[in-house]
Motif scaffolding. Structure first.
Motif, PDB file in Angstrom:
ATOM      1  N   SER A  73     -23.649   6.951 -38.174  1.00 22.18           N
ATOM      2  CA  SER A  73     -22.340   6.507 -37.718  1.00 22.18           C
ATOM      3  C   SER A  73     -22.114   5.324 -36.672  1.00 22.18           C
ATOM      4  N   LEU A  77     -19.768   1.108 -35.535  1.00 22.48           N
ATOM      5  CA  LEU A  77     -19.155   0.577 -34.391  1.00 22.48           C
ATOM      6  C   LEU A  77     -19.078  -1.239 -34.276  1.00 22.48           C
ATOM      7  N   SER A 100     -23.258  11.652 -38.493  1.00 23.28           N
ATOM      8  CA  SER A 100     -23.691  11.376 -37.134  1.00 23.28           C
ATOM      9  C   SER A 100     -25.012  12.357 -36.696  1.00 23.28           C
ATOM     10  N   TYR A 156     -14.433   7.315 -42.993  1.00 17.32           N
ATOM     11  CA  TYR A 156     -14.854   7.306 -41.645  1.00 17.32           C
ATOM     12  C   TYR A 156     -14.620   6.035 -40.900  1.00 17.32           C
ATOM     13  N   VAL A 160     -12.888   5.361 -37.383  1.00 16.93           N
ATOM     14  CA  VAL A 160     -13.400   4.799 -36.223  1.00 16.93           C
ATOM     15  C   VAL A 160     -13.063   3.421 -35.790  1.00 16.93           C
ATOM     16  N   ARG A 164     -13.986   1.455 -32.578  1.00 13.29           N
ATOM     17  CA  ARG A 164     -14.818   0.347 -32.417  1.00 13.29           C
ATOM     18  C   ARG A 164     -13.888  -0.775 -31.666  1.00 13.29           C
ATOM     19  N   GLU A 200     -15.350  10.496 -28.584  1.00 10.13           N
ATOM     20  CA  GLU A 200     -15.595  10.182 -30.057  1.00 10.13           C
ATOM     21  C   GLU A 200     -16.717   8.995 -30.095  1.00 10.13           C
ATOM     22  N   ALA A 204     -19.916   9.356 -32.492  1.00 13.06           N
ATOM     23  CA  ALA A 204     -20.276   8.119 -33.525  1.00 13.06           C
ATOM     24  C   ALA A 204     -21.661   7.655 -33.248  1.00 13.06           C
TER      25      ALA A 204
END
Length: 223
Positions: A73, A77, A100, A156, A160, A164, A200, A204
């Motif tokens: 995961s 990012l 993850s 996902y 995210v 990010r 979070e 991630a």
């Protein structure tokens, strides 16, 4: 026997470096109809001179082969990496899911050959090429279990997106050792929201602590 062949009588063959790996198993990817992959980053397990061959083979397979890939995961990012994952999915017809969990990097070809990557260290990376049927089936079963519990890339990525956007600033503040109250104020967030975003972000990155999150972020080139 040609050097490029995999000995079916050898349950495990250790090769060193991407060039030798390609000589051993590269031919399998040219005709494969089922490829399963677990990866921590976007790097290909081939020397740069071989990438064009694999890309051409991937394009020929698009739509006619089952290609499943699981990525960590933390990769999402980075916006550029997220875009590249989407490009590979659309271009190669791959199914991509995100987890993850911390997993060993693996490729399974036609459910008959499993390739396990060694740790990255000084010198060429080692790879274990496994052809022993029972062992390969065990690797396939593990992959299938992780695949079922992983999240589709599109789902996902949507989840995210906000993480990010904040990730670089949050990671920078964590690296500075900023108190939550000061960090939240600098980002214009409530302390509760900031702590949730940190949690979070750690999830991630697959990190159990803020320190580990920083280490993982550096490994991924996020800081």
């Amino acid at each position: 026997m040609a050097m490029g062949d995999v000995r079916t009588g050898d349950p495990v063959t250790i090769v060193r470096g991407e060039e030798e790996l390609y000589r051993r198993v590269g031919h399998l990817f040219l005709t494969a109809t089922d490829i399963a992959c677990v990866a921590n980053d976007l790097a290909l397990w081939v020397a740069a001179s071989r990438e064009a061959d694999l890309e051409a083979a991937a394009l020929r397979r698009a739509g006619s082969a089952r290609i499943r890939k699981i990525y960590r995961s933390g990769l999402l990012l980075d916006a550029v990496s997220a875009q590249e994952l989407t490009r590979r999915r659309d271009r190669h017809g791959a199914q991509i899911r995100i987890t993850s969990d911390e997993l060993s990097e693996t490729v399974i070809v036609d459910r008959k050959v499993a390739i396990l990557a060694g740790e990255r260290a000084g010198g060429p990376r080692s790879y274990s090429v496994i052809t022993q049927p029972e062992t390969v089936q065990g690797v396939v079963s593990l992959f299938d279990t992780v695949w079922r519990s992983a999240t589709d890339l599109d789902i996902y990525d949507a989840q995210v997106a906000e993480i990010r956007r904040l990730a670089p600033a949050v990671l920078d503040l964590l690296g500075q050792g900023a108190k939550d109250e000061a960090a939240a104020r600098q980002l214009g967030l409530s302390v509760r929201t900031y702590r949730r975003r940190v949690g979070e972000l750690m999830a991630a990155l697959g990190a159990e602590s803020r320190f580990q999150a920083g280490v993982r972020a550096r490994e991924l080139g996020l800081v």
